[in-house]
Design a protein around this motif. Structure first.
Motif, short mmCIF file in Angstrom:
data_model
loop_
_atom_site.label_atom_id
_atom_site.label_comp_id
_atom_site.label_asym_id
_atom_site.label_seq_id
_atom_site.Cartn_x
_atom_site.Cartn_y
_atom_site.Cartn_z
N TYR A 40 3.56 15.44 0.41
CA TYR A 40 4.98 15.19 0.11
C TYR A 40 5.23 14.65 -1.29
N ALA A 41 4.20 14.42 -2.08
CA ALA A 41 4.43 13.85 -3.42
C ALA A 41 3.30 14.29 -4.34
N GLY A 42 2.84 13.37 -5.20
CA GLY A 42 1.80 13.73 -6.14
C GLY A 42 2.37 13.88 -7.53
N ASN A 81 13.33 17.65 -10.04
CA ASN A 81 11.89 17.78 -9.89
C ASN A 81 11.26 16.48 -9.40
N ASP A 82 10.08 16.60 -8.82
CA ASP A 82 9.34 15.42 -8.36
C ASP A 82 8.85 14.63 -9.57
N ASP A 83 8.68 13.31 -9.36
CA ASP A 83 8.24 12.47 -10.47
C ASP A 83 6.77 12.68 -10.80
N ARG A 95 3.85 -8.99 -9.32
CA ARG A 95 3.12 -7.72 -9.18
C ARG A 95 3.98 -6.68 -8.43
N THR A 96 5.09 -7.11 -7.83
CA THR A 96 6.07 -6.19 -7.26
C THR A 96 7.32 -6.12 -8.15
N VAL A 97 7.78 -7.29 -8.59
CA VAL A 97 9.05 -7.35 -9.35
C VAL A 97 8.95 -6.58 -10.67
N GLU A 147 12.65 2.31 -4.59
CA GLU A 147 11.38 1.87 -3.98
C GLU A 147 11.37 0.36 -3.76
N PHE A 148 11.86 -0.39 -4.75
CA PHE A 148 11.81 -1.85 -4.63
C PHE A 148 12.65 -2.34 -3.45
N GLU A 149 13.90 -1.89 -3.36
CA GLU A 149 14.80 -2.35 -2.30
C GLU A 149 14.26 -1.94 -0.92
N PHE A 150 13.71 -0.74 -0.86
CA PHE A 150 13.24 -0.16 0.38
C PHE A 150 12.00 -0.91 0.90
N PHE A 151 11.06 -1.14 -0.02
CA PHE A 151 9.81 -1.80 0.33
C PHE A 151 10.04 -3.26 0.72
N THR A 152 10.93 -3.94 -0.01
CA THR A 152 11.10 -5.38 0.22
C THR A 152 12.03 -5.69 1.41
N THR A 183 6.24 -4.03 6.82
CA THR A 183 5.03 -4.73 7.29
C THR A 183 4.20 -5.23 6.10
N HIS A 184 4.00 -4.36 5.11
CA HIS A 184 3.17 -4.76 3.97
C HIS A 184 3.83 -5.86 3.14
N TYR A 185 5.14 -5.73 2.91
CA TYR A 185 5.81 -6.76 2.11
C TYR A 185 5.75 -8.11 2.82
N SER A 213 -0.07 8.52 -6.72
CA SER A 213 -0.09 8.42 -5.27
C SER A 213 -1.39 7.79 -4.79
N PRO A 214 -1.34 6.75 -3.96
CA PRO A 214 -2.55 6.11 -3.44
C PRO A 214 -3.32 7.02 -2.48
N LEU A 215 -2.71 8.10 -2.05
CA LEU A 215 -3.42 9.01 -1.15
C LEU A 215 -4.51 9.78 -1.91
N LEU A 216 -4.50 9.70 -3.22
CA LEU A 216 -5.54 10.37 -4.01
C LEU A 216 -6.77 9.48 -4.20
N GLU A 222 13.85 7.85 -2.39
CA GLU A 222 12.74 6.89 -2.35
C GLU A 222 11.48 7.76 -2.24
N ASN A 223 10.49 7.50 -3.07
CA ASN A 223 9.45 8.50 -3.26
C ASN A 223 8.28 8.48 -2.28
N SER A 224 8.32 7.65 -1.23
CA SER A 224 7.15 7.57 -0.35
C SER A 224 7.32 8.34 0.96
N THR A 225 8.39 9.12 1.10
CA THR A 225 8.69 9.81 2.36
C THR A 225 8.55 8.83 3.54
C1 HEC Z 1 0.64 -0.41 1.20
C2 HEC Z 1 0.50 0.39 0.02
C3 HEC Z 1 1.70 0.63 -0.86
C4 HEC Z 1 2.54 -0.30 -1.41
C5 HEC Z 1 2.50 -1.81 -1.24
C6 HEC Z 1 3.48 0.42 -2.22
N1 HEC Z 1 3.21 1.75 -2.17
FE1 HEC Z 1 4.15 3.20 -3.19
N2 HEC Z 1 3.21 4.58 -2.10
C7 HEC Z 1 2.22 4.35 -1.17
C8 HEC Z 1 1.92 5.58 -0.49
C9 HEC Z 1 0.86 5.78 0.60
C10 HEC Z 1 2.76 6.56 -1.02
C11 HEC Z 1 2.88 8.04 -0.60
C12 HEC Z 1 2.18 8.89 -1.57
C13 HEC Z 1 2.24 10.36 -1.24
O1 HEC Z 1 3.07 10.79 -0.43
O2 HEC Z 1 1.43 11.09 -1.84
C14 HEC Z 1 3.52 5.92 -2.06
C15 HEC Z 1 4.39 6.59 -2.92
C16 HEC Z 1 4.99 6.00 -4.03
C17 HEC Z 1 5.64 6.72 -5.10
C18 HEC Z 1 5.66 8.23 -5.25
C19 HEC Z 1 4.31 8.70 -5.70
C20 HEC Z 1 4.23 10.14 -6.12
O3 HEC Z 1 3.13 10.69 -6.08
O4 HEC Z 1 5.26 10.72 -6.51
C21 HEC Z 1 6.15 5.77 -5.96
C22 HEC Z 1 6.95 6.04 -7.20
C23 HEC Z 1 5.81 4.48 -5.42
N3 HEC Z 1 5.09 4.65 -4.27
C24 HEC Z 1 6.16 3.27 -5.98
C25 HEC Z 1 5.96 2.04 -5.35
C26 HEC Z 1 6.59 0.81 -5.72
C27 HEC Z 1 7.51 0.64 -6.91
C28 HEC Z 1 6.19 -0.15 -4.84
C29 HEC Z 1 6.65 -1.56 -4.72
C30 HEC Z 1 8.09 -1.78 -4.67
C31 HEC Z 1 5.23 0.50 -3.93
N4 HEC Z 1 5.16 1.80 -4.26
C32 HEC Z 1 4.52 -0.16 -2.93
C33 HEC Z 1 1.62 3.14 -0.94
C34 HEC Z 1 2.15 1.92 -1.32
#
Ligand code: HEC
Ligand code: HEC
Ligand code: HEC
Ligand code: HEC
Length: 450
Positions: free
Chosen positions: A76-78, A105-107, A213-215, A274-279, A283-285, A313-316, A395-398
């Motif tokens: 879904y990203a990359g 386009n995707d980022d 490290r988040t802000v 991403e910031f508003e959504f994650f915070t 669970t992780h926040y 992407s951390p999936l890589l 929001e880019n994490s699906t």
């Molecule tokens: C627990 C681990 C984790 C944390 C914490 C996290 N992320 Fe992610 N993030 C992911 C994963 C997993 C994806 C999905 C990647 C994918 O679909 O390939 C992702 C996707 C993303 C993407 C899109 C990546 C792409 O390849 O286009 C962005 C941008 C991003 N995160 C930003 C952030 C930001 C900003 C924060 C903090 C507000 C954050 N992430 C916190 C794990 C994390």
């Protein structure tokens, strides 16, 4: 004579011992980094050229450079720039009348931000006069910004057009967007973030290192809009950063990004929250995990440990990104896949509901006898439903950053869209407008405009 010499010698020894003790105490009180690290070159405050910082920090700099050529995709990203409009043509309908229906386009990696903002077809699309594209679009793209903001102020920056700012900006995102030269601490560099935090009574200077490290990512990875004629960069956070608080803010301000053609709905485009959504209680926040923990894990270079600046992407690289906390990184990656599949499927259902609402509102709006009050209520629900869907979609994490929240927002959005469709049908007393699944019956499917 001999007696005097002895006393002088003793005096010198006592003096030397005191000086030595003083030096040792002074050294002990120095912060750890400063003792361990001797900069090779002095870096000017807000130095825009990352290469100069790279002399002192080669590991961070070389990993940062990799973001330019990264090109691997995940489900879904990359890091490639695939088109969202081609992947999901529903979005051509959802953004009709707005530049995002032409180019979306995707980022990709940080080192490309400047090239990509200059290349997007969204610039000037609705306007013959290129001067009308606001300079504010540069706000999250360049390490030149902190210096310019400090020289002329953000209000002046935002009043300039894109073309006027172009000659002043020649670096993509870089060290100066996140670090203070000299101390190398993480800082808020975007004045809009500072002001948005202040509006909530928060002072980032009091934040802990783990919070920063988040802000630090919230300098850019947030929802924002351009306020007023001066296109002043503003985060809609005065009520808080949860979706309902942001909607409440926009309802009060009456802001709109564009009017939906034929339906007449005043629309909002969500950015990349991403910031508003994650915070928002993920669970992780809640467990104290930061964006950098997953996106900038520690690496080793011999004895030295450093944060990779190859942000993607951390999936890589799940071994590094997740493995520091989860013993079975294969298992958690499978969890990510399940979460993302579920969110992606739900998202399409929401899109179908919004498209049904759009079609019903268009038909009702074309009817001169429509009850305008009901029709306006339908438009207002369309506005909210689409913003909620977009909040999850942009929001880019699906959904992964906060899975429950994503599914809740999408369910609420679908619900509002169905209510909007119902109100539009009632406004013309024509229950034929309640037909559903219109998109899936459409043939041929819409294609992105060139
Ligand atoms: C627990 C681990 C984790 C944390 C914490 C996290 N992320 Fe992610 N993030 C992911 C994963 C997993 C994806 C999905 C990647 C994918 O679909 O390939 C992702 C996707 C993303 C993407 C899109 C990546 C792409 O390849 O286009 C962005 C941008 C991003 N995160 C930003 C952030 C930001 C900003 C924060 C903090 C507000 C954050 N992430 C916190 C794990 C994390
Ligand atoms: C100065 C603004 C800025 C800051 C600060 C920033 N980002 Fe980004 N980020 C961007 C932009 C702009 C893009 C998209 C660049 C493009 O597509 O050309 C991006 C892209 C990304 C991507 C996608 C990379 C890929 O290969 O698809 C990830 C992941 C990401 N950022 C995570 C983070 C994290 C985590 C932080 C905080 C440690 C952060 N960003 C801080 C502006 C920023
Ligand atoms: C998008 C934001 C961002 C950018 C851009 C950025 N850094 Fe960092 N940097 C971080 C984060 C987050 C950390 C982790 C800080 C911490 O844990 O306190 C960090 C840590 C560091 C550290 C401390 C040691 C380490 O590796 O943890 C150094 C040195 C450093 N960065 C140098 C640089 C240099 C040089 C550049 C430019 C080439 C740069 N950074 C660009 C966010 C950024
Ligand atoms: C800094 C530590 C840390 C990192 C890094 C980290 N996690 Fe987690 N993760 C946690 C904690 C803590 C929990 C909560 C555990 C609990 O409550 O049982 C958690 C929970 C989870 C859950 C279960 C969440 C739920 O609500 O069911 C998944 C899935 C997950 N992590 C995936 C990942 C993935 C994928 C990565 C890498 C991209 C990652 N984590 C990186 C600490 C981390």
């Amino acid at each position: 004579m001999k007696k005097y010499t002895t006393w002088i010698l003793v005096g010198i020894i006592v003096l030397l011992a005191a000086v030595l003790t003083g030096v040792l105490v002074f050294m002990k009180n120095q912060p750890v980094e400063e003792r361990a690290f001797q900069p090779l070159v002095e870096i000017a405050l807000m130095e825009p050229v990352s290469e100069k910082w790279g002399v002192n920090f080669p590991n961070q700099y070389t990993t940062f450079l990799k973001t330019e050529t990264n090109n691997i995709d995940t489900t879904y990203a990359g890091s490639s720039q695939f088109s969202w409009l081609e992947r999901d043509p529903r979005q051509v309908i959802l953004f009709a009348g707005y530049a995002f229906s032409k180019d979306y386009n995707d980022d990709r990696g940080h080192a490309n931000a400047l090239t990509d903002v200059r290349a997007t077809k969204r610039l000037n699309l609705n306007d013959e006069d290129p001067k009308h594209t606001p300079g504010t679009c540069y706000s999250c793209k360049s390490s030149n910004n902190p210096g310019i903001w400090s020289d002329i102020g953000m209000a002046e920056f935002d009043k300039m057009s894109f073309n006027e700012l172009t000659p002043l900006i020649n670096n993509s995102i870089g060290c100066a967007n996140c670090h203070e030269a000299g101390t190398m601490r993480l800082i808020v560099t975007n004045p809009a973030l500072k002001e948005a935090l202040e509006a909530q009574g928060k002072d980032w200077e009091t934040f802990t290192r783990q919070e920063m490290r988040t802000v630090v990512c919230a300098n850019c990875h947030v929802e924002y809009y351009f306020k007023g004629d001066g296109k002043y960069l503003t985060f809609p956070w005065a009520n808080g950063t949860e979706i309902n608080q942001i909607i409440e803010y926009y309802e009060k301000s009456g802001f709109k990004d564009w009017d939906y053609p034929e339906a007449g709905t005043p629309m909002l485009k969500a950015q990349h929250p991403e910031f508003e959504f994650f915070t928002a209680g993920s669970t992780h926040y809640n467990a104290g995990v930061s964006c950098s923990d997953c996106h900038m894990p520690y690496m080793r270079d011999g004895a030295a440990k450093y944060s990779t600046h190859d942000v993607h992407s951390p999936l890589l690289n799940p071994e590094q990104a997740c493995g520091q906390c989860h013993t079975d990184s294969e298992y958690v990656v499978r969890r990510v896949n399940l979460i993302q599949d579920q969110v992606a499927t739900t998202k399409v259902e929401t899109e179908n509901a919004i498209i049904d609402a759009i079609n019903a509102i268009k038909l009702a709006a074309a009817n001169p006898n429509a009850n305008q009050e009901l029709l306006d209520q339908a438009r207002n629900l369309h506005r909210k439903a689409q913003f909620m869907w977009d909040f999850v979609s942009a929001e880019n994490s699906t959904g992964f950053h906060n899975p429950e929240y994503a599914l809740k927002i999408l369910a609420d959005s679908t619900n509002l869209a169905r209510q909007a469709q119902m109100l539009a049908a009632q406004s013309v007393n024509d229950m034929a407008l309640l037909e559903t699944g219109i998109y899936d019956k459409m043939d041929p499917k819409p294609v992105p405009a060139k």
